[in-house]
Scaffold this active site. Structure first.
Site, PDB file in Angstrom:
ATOM      1  N   PHE A 179     -17.299 -70.372 -88.254  1.00 42.72           N
ATOM      2  CA  PHE A 179     -18.014 -69.941 -89.455  1.00 42.72           C
ATOM      3  C   PHE A 179     -18.591 -68.538 -89.255  1.00 42.72           C
ATOM      4  CE2 PHE A 179     -22.045 -69.781 -91.900  1.00 42.72           C
ATOM      5  CZ  PHE A 179     -21.482 -69.779 -93.170  1.00 42.72           C
ATOM      6  N   GLN A 180     -18.337 -67.693 -90.207  1.00 41.23           N
ATOM      7  CA  GLN A 180     -18.775 -66.292 -90.181  1.00 41.23           C
ATOM      8  C   GLN A 180     -18.291 -65.558 -88.929  1.00 41.23           C
ATOM      9  OE1 GLN A 180     -23.035 -66.135 -91.120  1.00 41.23           O
ATOM     10  NE2 GLN A 180     -22.504 -65.988 -93.288  1.00 41.23           N
ATOM     11  N   GLU A 226     -25.549 -55.237 -96.588  1.00 46.55           N
ATOM     12  CA  GLU A 226     -25.323 -54.534 -95.327  1.00 46.55           C
ATOM     13  C   GLU A 226     -24.775 -53.126 -95.538  1.00 46.55           C
ATOM     14  OE1 GLU A 226     -24.321 -57.588 -95.990  1.00 46.55           O
ATOM     15  OE2 GLU A 226     -25.137 -58.945 -94.479  1.00 46.55           O
ATOM     16  N   LYS A 283     -24.134 -64.750 -80.091  1.00 45.24           N
ATOM     17  CA  LYS A 283     -25.434 -65.420 -80.236  1.00 45.24           C
ATOM     18  C   LYS A 283     -25.937 -65.987 -78.904  1.00 45.24           C
ATOM     19  CE  LYS A 283     -27.760 -68.490 -83.510  1.00 45.24           C
ATOM     20  NZ  LYS A 283     -27.582 -69.329 -84.718  1.00 45.24           N
ATOM     21  N   MET A 322     -15.612 -37.960-112.766  1.00 49.03           N
ATOM     22  CA  MET A 322     -14.602 -37.140-112.108  1.00 49.03           C
ATOM     23  C   MET A 322     -13.211 -37.745-112.296  1.00 49.03           C
ATOM     24  SD  MET A 322     -14.393 -34.262-110.585  1.00 49.03           S
ATOM     25  CE  MET A 322     -15.741 -33.697-109.554  1.00 49.03           C
TER      26      MET A 322
END
Lengths: 590, 93
Positions: free
Chosen positions: A115-116, A53, A165, A497
């Site tokens: 969940f999630q 993502e 959802k 760097m």
């Protein structure tokens, strides 16, 4: 009136199309599956399956910067949404218009540690311009339209839409706007607000017109003016007007990292990039100036150095659309609030009536150019034979990019600064980099997005070996999408760097900066991508030409010494006039 | 309207011995959270004095310690938030 019924997911798809979305970058998961389901067989938008993502957010960012459209990314709930955070913060800092769509657990499970499940709106609040949690399917068209409006308007930025959802499953009337593909109305839940920010002159609020008049007066009285050009010029599409202003008034021009493609760097009036790794002439011009005119710049710490030593004798005029930027880091005498498309023309017409920067000031600027030698860019490590150097890599890639009118996307670190010093006459929207947040891992997915957003141009991703290993999984996306991307890994086997700072600022004590890179050619081959390793200067030009001509993705493993360093350099906390032109020997490691 | 005198470029604006900031925002929890988040991120010492509803808006009143300052930059940041409709700054009791 309505045009039948549809699910929230279908309304979301139609609203995205209606808002102009042609492509979106995403990764599916349970809570966003109803939305993915309606993509099956749908005419649009095109979906690009990223491998992470974070890559989706950066790809949407690169797409937006290259195309000028709003970038769209999609993720599921919980970890999917959380993985967007770095990309959203990157876009917010650099003012990139984006809309992120996330799935959320069903409404009845929210707050139950399902969940999630995570508080996506809460997590993303500080890294977005605005966020929506959609509670009803019928709200989706208005929310999407409003999200795009917010993302584009004012200082552009990312907006998040979180859709549970059950809301994606729920049915609602299809508004006529979506049925006819005309523009959807804004969300009635957010009425027009009062705009209470204002321009100011010497700390007193005033009209924008009065502030512009004051800016004209002060410039006409200036003896050592400097025009500072930033990304706001790109966003407002005023590069031509800025160039005309600079030429009419004969102003020396400095361009920030994000404004390198806003003004031609080989223009005789361009004195280069200011700040930590800017040119000596740019920093000297700022230090000796009596008036700085900033156009769409943030005056961030990498540009100003030690604030008390920034342009100590200068007044500051600052044109910006974001009222938060005025006076944020440096004292601002005249703040002109507004879109450069509207504020620049009256300023330019007021200035160009007979004003030119004094010849004595130009004589001083030319003296610095002669002292620095021609070309103005540093020449360290630019030998055409022997082992490859970072400077040579940057110079050669910049030349290919200029020759082919390509887009170059850089990551963060030494290679980013070398390229910034070498890039020449880039067209607007063709030099892309994470300038504000400094996000390692940005370049590969952003370049993928840029290649899809501007298919008419070749695209080069230039990345250090450290940054490449943060998002290299997107090579799979490059192959799957058939994107003809050229990836140049500037490989010094170290976090360059970090290593440079440890060597020069932390007494040579190197900690956790040596990487020991893998075989990137073998890695690229595992993705079925053509690859080439180069470690000699004499091999470079041919390798770049072969990569430019190859009809598919290419990965170049360009090996340079870990000891290569970027100069000039203004040490953190020092003033611009205290820059190091080369490595300070007394601070080298034992 | 922001009623305090702007002092961009100078020291932060002072709003009397005990400044009070009244913020009118959309009646949304996330709008409230976003506005308060700006206070938290800046490490300001403002405290919530009251929160009330007015029609379809929330009215949030914050108060600072005596002699504390209200940075103009924070007011500008509030102004950039989509759900913030009005900000008033005044000296408190």
């Amino acid at each position: 009136m309505s045009a039948g019924r549809a699910s929230g997911a279908e309304l979301l798809r139609r609203a995205l199309v209606n808002a102009g979305t042609r492509v979106m970058f995403g990764h599916p998961g349970g809570a966003i599956l109803p939305f993915y389901d309606v993509l099956y067989g749908a005419p649009g938008p095109r979906h690009v399956l990223m491998r992470h993502e974070q890559g989706a957010a950066h790809a949407a960012d690169g797409y937006a910067r290259a195309s000028g459209e709003v970038g769209v990314c999609v993720a599921t709930s919980g970890p999917g949404a959380a993985n967007l955070v770095t990309g959203l913060a990157t876009a917010l800092t650099d003012g990139v218009p984006m809309v992120a769509v996330t799935g959320q657990v069903p409404s009845n499970l929210m707050g139950t540690d399902a969940f999630q499940e995570c508080d996506t709106l809460g997590i993303t609040m500080p890294v977005t311009k605005h966020g929506f949690l959609v509670r009803r399917a019928e709200d989706i068209p208005g929310v999407v339209a409003k999200a795009f409006e917010i993302a584009r308007s004012g200082r552009p930025g990312p907006v998040l839409i979180d859709v549970p959802k059950d809301v994606q499953f729920a049915e609602a009337d299809v508004p006529d706007e979506l049925a006819s593909q005309s523009r959807a109305r804004g969300d009635k839940a957010i009425p027009e607000k009062e705009h209470f920010a204002a321009s100011f002159v010497d700390g007193k609020r005033t009209t924008t017109g009065a502030a512009i008049a004051a800016a004209v007066t002060r410039l006409r009285a200036a003896e050592r003016p400097v025009l500072m050009v930033g990304r706001g010029v790109i966003t407002s599409e005023t590069a031509e007007e800025v160039c005309a202003l600079a030429e009419a008034a004969k102003l020396p021009v400095v361009t920030t990292l994000l404004g390198l493609d806003a003004f031609p760097t080989t223009h005789p009036q361009c004195v280069g990039m200011p700040g930590m790794h800017g040119t000596e002439r740019a920093n000297q011009a700022i230090s000796e100036s009596d008036l700085i005119i900033g156009l769409g710049v943030r005056f961030d710490d990498r540009v100003t150095g030690k604030v008390s030593m920034f342009a100590p004798d200068a007044g500051v005029i600052h044109f910006d659309i974001d009222p938060r930027a005025h006076g944020r880091t440096i004292r601002t005498d005249v703040a002109v609030l507004g879109d450069l498309r509207e504020t620049l023309p009256p300023f330019a017409s007021g200035v160009s009536e007979g004003y030119e920067a004094p010849a004595a000031w130009w004589q001083r600027v030319h003296e610095w150019r002669r002292e620095a030698g021609e070309p103005a860019a540093p020449t360290d490590g630019a030998d055409s034979s022997g082992p490859l150097s970072g400077r040579q890599v940057a110079r050669a890639i910049a030349e290919v990019v200029r020759r082919d009118h390509a887009i170059v996307v850089t990551d963060v670190g030494q290679h980013q600064m070398w390229l910034a010093q070498e890039v020449a006459d880039a067209d607007p929207c063709t030099h892309l980099t994470s300038g504000g947040l400094g996000t390692m891992g940005y370049a590969l997915p952003a370049a993928l997005g840029a290649a899809i957003g501007a298919p008419e141009r070749p695209v080069w991703a230039v990345i250090g070996d450290g940054g490449f290993q943060m998002t290299l999984q997107e090579l799979a996306t490059v192959v799957q999408e058939g994107v003809q991307l050229r990836v140049a890994i500037v490989n010094n086997g170290a976090l360059g760097m970090v290593r440079q700072w440890q060597m020069r600022i932390h007494g040579g004590r190197r900690v956790a900066s040596d990487l020991g890179a893998p075989d990137f050619s073998a890695l690229a081959n595992a993705y079925r991508i053509r690859s080439e390793m180069v470690d000699q200067a004499g091999q470079l030009d041919m390798a770049l030409d072969r990569a430019a001509a190859w009809p598919g993705p290419v990965v170049l493993d360009l090996r340079i010494p870990a000891a290569d360093e970027v100069y000039p350099m203004v040490p953190a906390g020092a003033g611009l006039s205290e820059m190091w032109l080369k490595a300070p020997a007394e601070k080298a490691a034992p | 309207m922001i009623q305090n005198e702007s002092s961009n470029g100078g020291p932060p604006s002072k709003s009397g011995p005990s400044p009070e900031v009244v913020i009118v925002l959309s009646d949304r929890l996330d709008a409230l959270e976003r506005a308060l988040g700006t206070v938290r991120r800046r490490g300001m010492s403002l405290k919530v004095f009251s929160l009330s509803r007015r029609d379809d808006e929330l009215v949030l009143t914050l108060r600072g310690d005596s002699g504390s300052t209200i940075p103009d930059r924070w007011l500008a940041e509030l102004g950039a938030l989509v759900d913030v409709r009005q900000v008033n700054v005044a000296a408190g009791d």
